[in-house]
Scaffold this motif. Structure first.
Motif, PDB file in Angstrom:
ATOM      1  N   ILE A 164       0.766  -1.281  -0.091  1.00  0.00           N
ATOM      2  CA  ILE A 164       0.036  -0.015  -0.060  1.00  0.00           C
ATOM      3  C   ILE A 164       0.929   1.132  -0.004  1.00  0.00           C
ATOM      4  O   ILE A 164       1.917   1.369   0.815  1.00  0.00           O
ATOM      5  N   ALA A 165       0.528   2.171  -0.769  1.00  0.00           N
ATOM      6  CA  ALA A 165       1.059   3.566  -0.749  1.00  0.00           C
ATOM      7  C   ALA A 165       0.314   4.547  -0.854  1.00  0.00           C
ATOM      8  O   ALA A 165      -0.903   4.646  -1.368  1.00  0.00           O
ATOM      9  N   SER A 183       5.052  -4.939  -5.444  1.00  0.00           N
ATOM     10  CA  SER A 183       5.391  -3.612  -4.324  1.00  0.00           C
ATOM     11  C   SER A 183       5.048  -2.120  -5.195  1.00  0.00           C
ATOM     12  O   SER A 183       4.868  -2.281  -6.167  1.00  0.00           O
ATOM     13  N   VAL A 184       4.649  -1.113  -4.236  1.00  0.00           N
ATOM     14  CA  VAL A 184       4.495  -0.239  -5.016  1.00  0.00           C
ATOM     15  C   VAL A 184       4.863   0.991  -3.935  1.00  0.00           C
ATOM     16  O   VAL A 184       5.142   0.981  -2.876  1.00  0.00           O
ATOM     17  N   ALA A 185       5.400   2.087  -4.425  1.00  0.00           N
ATOM     18  CA  ALA A 185       6.047   3.336  -3.493  1.00  0.00           C
ATOM     19  C   ALA A 185       5.785   4.644  -4.385  1.00  0.00           C
ATOM     20  O   ALA A 185       5.868   4.637  -5.712  1.00  0.00           O
ATOM     21  N   VAL A 186       5.747   5.591  -3.547  1.00  0.00           N
ATOM     22  CA  VAL A 186       5.788   7.129  -4.231  1.00  0.00           C
ATOM     23  C   VAL A 186       7.126   7.852  -4.176  1.00  0.00           C
ATOM     24  O   VAL A 186       7.443   7.919  -2.917  1.00  0.00           O
ATOM     25  N   ALA A 187       7.718   8.220  -5.054  1.00  0.00           N
ATOM     26  CA  ALA A 187       8.912   8.963  -4.945  1.00  0.00           C
ATOM     27  C   ALA A 187       8.889  10.158  -4.628  1.00  0.00           C
ATOM     28  O   ALA A 187       7.703  10.891  -4.492  1.00  0.00           O
ATOM     29  N   PRO A 188       9.857  11.083  -3.952  1.00  0.00           N
ATOM     30  CA  PRO A 188       9.560  12.412  -3.852  1.00  0.00           C
ATOM     31  C   PRO A 188       9.113  13.420  -4.754  1.00  0.00           C
ATOM     32  O   PRO A 188       8.379  14.354  -4.581  1.00  0.00           O
TER      33      PRO A 188
END
Length: 206
Positions: free
Chosen positions: A108-109, A148-153
């Motif tokens: 989750i992101a 997987s999931v992620a949000v970058a800056p």
């Protein structure tokens, strides 16, 4: 589940109040509360004891695979049957339309626009203002099984897949990274460092 502090590990099990010996994920809230997803619900640790939450308290399923803390402090749990959110008092469960499969959620992101992103074997799901969208290969994703999931800056979304590398989404266009770009096909997890760099765990190539 174990903690490491002042050079020492402290481990917790069912004898300490943990609901299950199988802990799949862990997240730390802003106030220091520890949340653990387990094979028998969610467990909350506030410094001295564990409180367990199961379907009896409103959780959608007791098989929890992913835990995340939203910017507003809400606790989100990805389970084998869907998505649950805890606002500090009650659990809210989310249902998707029949056209949007919501199976086992693996990660989750949250992005700056308030969208919740969910990794699952059928693709990448987004939830915003009550509206669901499923992203698959037809939308430009390299493979439907998202691990997987992620949000970058910079606000870009990154999605790792089981077998077809990683994907970057800027809100309109997907960019795919595979072995040709220096990344293993089998990407399992993504972490964002404080300096903005991204780290990928892979199978077969480290």
């Amino acid at each position: 589940v174990s903690s490491f502090k002042d050079g020492k590990f402290t481990s917790y099990s069912q004898t300490d109040g943990l609901g299950s010996p199988m802990v799949t994920s862990v997240a730390i809230a802003g106030d220091g509360t520890v949340w653990a997803g387990t094979g028998w619900g969610m467990a909350r640790f506030e410094g001295s004891s564990w409180t367990n939450f199961t379907t009896d308290q409103g959780l959608q399923s007791n098989a929890v695979n992913a835990v995340a803390i939203a910017p507003d402090g809400a606790v989100w749990a990805g389970t084998s049957l869907g998505l649950s959110r805890f606002d500090g008092k009650n659990w809210q469960n989310y249902k998707t339309p029949d056209s949007v499969p919501l199976k086992q959620i693996t990660d989750i992101a949250f992005d700056p626009a308030g969208t919740v992103w969910l990794a699952n074997p059928e693709g990448l799901l987004s939830l915003k203002d009550g509206s669901w969208k499923l992203y698959t290969q037809a939308d430009g994703l390299s493979y439907k099984f998202v691990t997987s999931v992620a949000v970058a800056p910079d606000g870009a979304l990154w999605a790792a897949t089981a077998g077809q590398g990683a994907n970057r989404y800027d809100g309109s266009t997907w960019q795919i990274f595979r072995r040709e770009e220096g990344l293993s096909y089998n990407t399992q997890d993504i972490a964002v460092a404080a300096d903005g760099s991204l780290w990928f765990s892979t199978t077969g190539y480290g």
